[in-house]
Structure formats: structure tokens, C-alpha cells
Design a protein around this motif. Structure first.
Motif: not given
Length: 283
Positions: A30-32, A141
Motif C-alpha cells: 500500500y505504499g505505507r 507512495c
């Protein structure tokens, strides 16, 4: 042949080809995650304290735990020690979310991009959302910035400039922006436009205030500048932690002086002051 990257993950140096992240971890899926990119000069990181302070401010905004500064410094020292014989490297410090709600600390170093004497820039047809929860955050992200950069490069420019949702100049895809409209003072977008609080930007604002008080430097103002005002720019430059101060040669196809007198002044200021922030990570 390019030198392979140096990789450190959660406690030790690793072979660069070794799998490092679980595919379902939040950072990968999730690009966290958040990261810092800084310059290594012969194994010495530039402005490490400033980058660690920004990392500590950024991590909680994504719900990530802040690692102990000493632990990050130790990891940086290990990686830097492997690159001491390389004049300039790009060091990246990353926190990436795991499935368990923790964060993986990753430190890598690779060859730095080639230095540039000047760069061209164009305004792209997308905007920086200053109301996004990621506004002003160096998050992993990063696809929107990379797509903007690719669009600019496809048209022959080196950098993409983005306005915010209200039509104010915000930043470059990989840089902060400084311009002069009158040849007497420099302007840079305020953070209210969603611009990243860049480390080189921070340094120049701080150092210019110091030097202006003694009559040596050009004042730099943080402003909300309509992107349409770029048609009146007389000179300008881009900044990031890897390249420092890079003059703008063309803006939306219009040639600018390289370097302009204000840009030359600021470049001298940066060259004079940044060596004091070289940290010897190998001690």
C-alpha cells in the motif's frame, strides 16, 4: 559497470539480491512508508540530523513508530562505511509498515545521479493536493511525482513543476523551487501549497536569514505564488539534498540566465555553509 547497492535491513547488512520485504506488508502493498534521501560524500552523510528530525516528524503521520535516532545513526554508519571510497553516493533511510503494525528500517546506498550545471522545467497538467493527508510528507507512495516527471521528460524537460488545487505554485516532482520576479528577491512556495519541507530548502531559508542580517545575502520569502506568475520569472533554481542548488536554464521553454545573479549568490552561500553539516558516520 555500476557498483551494486549497499543494503542494511533491521540489524545487518544484506546481499542486495536477498528478498527483504514480505509482499503483504503495508509498505510494499500500500505504499505505507516514509523515507529520507541524502548525500554521502566519501562515507560522510550531509545534514543527517536534519533528515532524522524530518523522519521523526513524518513517521507518526502514517501511524509508524519512530525508531531511536541512535539506532538509525548506527545503521547509517554501517552503510556509509561500505561507501567511504566513493566520492558521492545516494543514501536512503526508509521506514516501511509491516503486517504486525511495526515498521522495518531499511538503509541503502547507491551511486548518486550525475551532477547538473542547470536544468529545465515545465508545469505539468496535474496538481499537488495540499489537502491530502500526505501533503508535505516524503512518503513512499511516489507514483504521482514519477508520472509527472516522466511526462515532463517526454517533452524534453528535466523536471516537472506542479501547482496546488488552488492554482498556486507548489514544488517540483523531485525538488523545491525558487524564483525571482523582480531580480531583487527570491520567492519559494509556502508549505501551505503542499510543498515538501525540503532539507536544502530549510537550509537556504535559515542561512539566508543569517547572511541577510549582515548584508551579504539575498532575502528569500515564502509566498503563495500563482502559477501564472511563472511567465514573469527572471531567474530561478531548483534544490534537493542530492544536487544542492541547480540553476533553471529554461522554464516552460523560455530561456533564463544561467546562473542568474541571485542564484549565483545563493549557490555560493550553500557551498560555503553545507560542509559544516557533514557528519562523519564512520566514527
Amino acid at each position: 559497470m555500476s557498483r551494486p547497492p549497499t543494503v542494511w535491513v533491521d540489524g545487518s547488512l544484506r546481499p542486495p539480491e536477498e528478498p527483504l520485504i514480505r509482499v503483504l506488508d503495508g509498505g510494499f502493498a500500500y505504499g505505507r512508508g516514509v523515507f529520507e534521501t541524502l548525500r554521502l560524500e566519501n562515507g560522510r552523510p550531509v545534514a543527517l540530523a536534519r533528515h532524522l528530525a524530518r523522519l521523526a516528524r513524518s513517521a507518526p503521520r502514517l501511524g509508524l513508530p519512530v525508531p531511536a535516532a541512535d539506532a538509525v545513526r548506527s545503521a547509517v554508519a554501517e552503510v556509509a562505511g561500505e561507501r567511504w571510497d566513493e566520492p558521492v553516493s545516494r543514501l536512503r533511510i526508509q521506514l516501511s509498515a509491516t503486517q504486525a503494525g511495526r515498521a522495518t528500517l531499511i538503509v541503502t546506498a547507491v551511486e548518486a545521479p550525475a551532477s547538473r550545471s542547470a536544468m529545465s522545467a515545465v508545469v505539468v497538467p496535474w496538481v499537488r493536493n495540499e489537502r491530502s493527508p500526505l501533503a508535505g510528507l516524503k512518503a513512499t507512495c511516489y507514483a504521482d511525482s514519477l508520472l509527472a516527471l516522466e511526462w515532463a521528460q517526454a517533452g524534453g524537460a528535466d523536471e516537472a513543476l506542479l501547482a496546488d488545487t488552488r492554482g498556486r505554485l507548489s514544488e517540483g516532482s523531485l525538488s523545491n523551487v525558487f524564483v525571482s520576479l523582480d531580480g531583487e528577491r527570491l520567492l519559494t512556495p509556502a508549505l501551505s501549497t503542499g510543498a515538501l519541507p525540503g532539507i536544502c530548502r530549510e537550509q537556504l531559508l535559515e542561512w539566508s536569514r543569517d547572511d541577510t542580517s549582515s548584508g551579504r545575502a539575498v532575502p528569500i520569502d515564502e509566498v503563495e505564488l500563482p502559477v501564472d506568475a511563472l511567465t514573469r520569472v527572471r531567474e530561478g533554481f531548483l534544490t534537493n539534498s542530492l544536487r544542492g542548488v541547480v540553476p533553471l536554464s529554461h522554464l516552460d521553454g523560455r530561456p533564463l540566465p544561467v546562473p542568474g545573479p541571485l542564484t549565483e549568490n545563493v549557490a555560493r552561500l550553500y557551498a560555503r555553509r553545507y560542509p559544516a553539516e557533514l557528519h562523519d558516520a564512520r566514527k
